[in-house]
Scaffold this active site. Structure first.
Site, mmCIF file in Angstrom:
data_model
loop_
_atom_site.group_PDB
_atom_site.id
_atom_site.type_symbol
_atom_site.label_atom_id
_atom_site.label_comp_id
_atom_site.label_asym_id
_atom_site.label_seq_id
_atom_site.Cartn_x
_atom_site.Cartn_y
_atom_site.Cartn_z
ATOM 1 N N LYS A 1 0.840 -1.180 -0.050
ATOM 2 C CA LYS A 1 0.083 0.114 0.039
ATOM 3 C C LYS A 1 0.830 1.178 -0.056
ATOM 4 C CE LYS A 1 -4.516 1.094 2.211
ATOM 5 N NZ LYS A 1 -5.163 1.030 3.439
HETATM 6 O O1 G3P Z 1 -7.611 1.774 5.110
HETATM 7 C C1 G3P Z 1 -7.972 2.841 4.426
HETATM 8 C C2 G3P Z 1 -9.328 3.583 5.029
HETATM 9 O O2 G3P Z 1 -10.320 2.649 4.696
HETATM 10 C C3 G3P Z 1 -9.393 4.075 6.289
HETATM 11 O O3 G3P Z 1 -10.573 4.472 6.432
HETATM 12 O O4 G3P Z 1 -12.080 4.994 8.523
HETATM 13 O O5 G3P Z 1 -9.572 5.796 8.583
HETATM 14 O O6 G3P Z 1 -11.352 6.959 7.282
HETATM 15 P P1 G3P Z 1 -10.998 5.682 7.810
#
Ligand code: G3P
Length: 215
Positions: free
Chosen positions: A83
């Protein structure tokens, strides 16, 4: 549409797997920090448990640092997806990793042009963060719709991985649009199963069952 779990918790990963809702896993440094354990061991265990792709994120910000980290990350298993953050240096790393046949997920995508650039660099997945766009008054799913339209226009094979999912509509709309993947935190995934009419319906069925004569 594939369902990935946005989590570094082995317990959550096993639970989603038991429900048939685990096509892959995405992690990030924040999720890793919640595990309060040696992240090497956590990453290794996740890659062993999950049959599908597992995104492990680099923390370097130069292409050189990212590539050095990626070299170590891929040792955790054949299912590792590196990633990479959406940066100019990140795009350089994406290109190099793809030339080496390593799958890449470009993360922290907040507008369609970033997704197009990641796809041009050869990304396997792009991760638009829909919830975070909504949170600042934007329309996260409109961004996804535009990314999908652009990729279709040019037959780009990069998969659209809808991330930062907050509510059922994000998933329903992603499925209607034909997004390739959604990644969902476990708590959010559990909430999606619930519906008040399901609960009240079950309650009345069970109550009525008590009235059924039983031998
Ligand atoms: O893992 C990437 C993403 O899904 C993170 O989301 O919930 O931290 O905005 P969030």
């Amino acid at each position: 549409m594939k369902f990935f779990l946005d989590s570094a918790s082995l317990d959550e990963i096993k639970a989603a797997k038991d429900m048939g809702l685990l096509d892959g896993v995405t992690t990030n440094p924040t999720l890793m920090s919640k595990e309060k354990a040696d992240w090497h061991k956590v990453a290794e265990a996740i890659c062993r448990e999950v049959e599908g792709p597992v995104s492990l994120e680099v923390v370097g910000t130069t292409a050189e640092q990212m590539l050095a980290e990626a070299k170590e990350l891929v040792k955790y298993g054949p299912n590792v997806v590196v990633k990479i953050p959406m940066l100019l240096e990140g795009l350089k790393a994406v290109r190099s990793l793809r030339e080496q046949g390593i799958d890449v997920n470009v993360t922290l995508v907040f507008q369609p042009l970033q997704a197009l650039m990641a796809a041009k660099a050869g990304a396997t997945y792009v991760s638009p963060f829909v919830g975070r766009v909504d949170a600042i008054g934007g329309d996260g799913m409109a961004m996804v719709e535009e990314i999908l339209a652009i990729f279709r226009n040019y037959d780009l094979r990069t998969q659209v991985l809808v991330a930062s999912v907050r509510n059922p509509l994000h998933v329903v709309r992603a499925a209607l649009m034909g997004a390739d993947v959604v990644t969902v935190p476990f708590a959010v995934l559990k909430d999606f199963v619930k519906h008040p009419l399901t609960d009240s319906g079950l309650e009345s069925f069970l109550k009525d069952w008590e009235k059924v004569p039983k031998a």
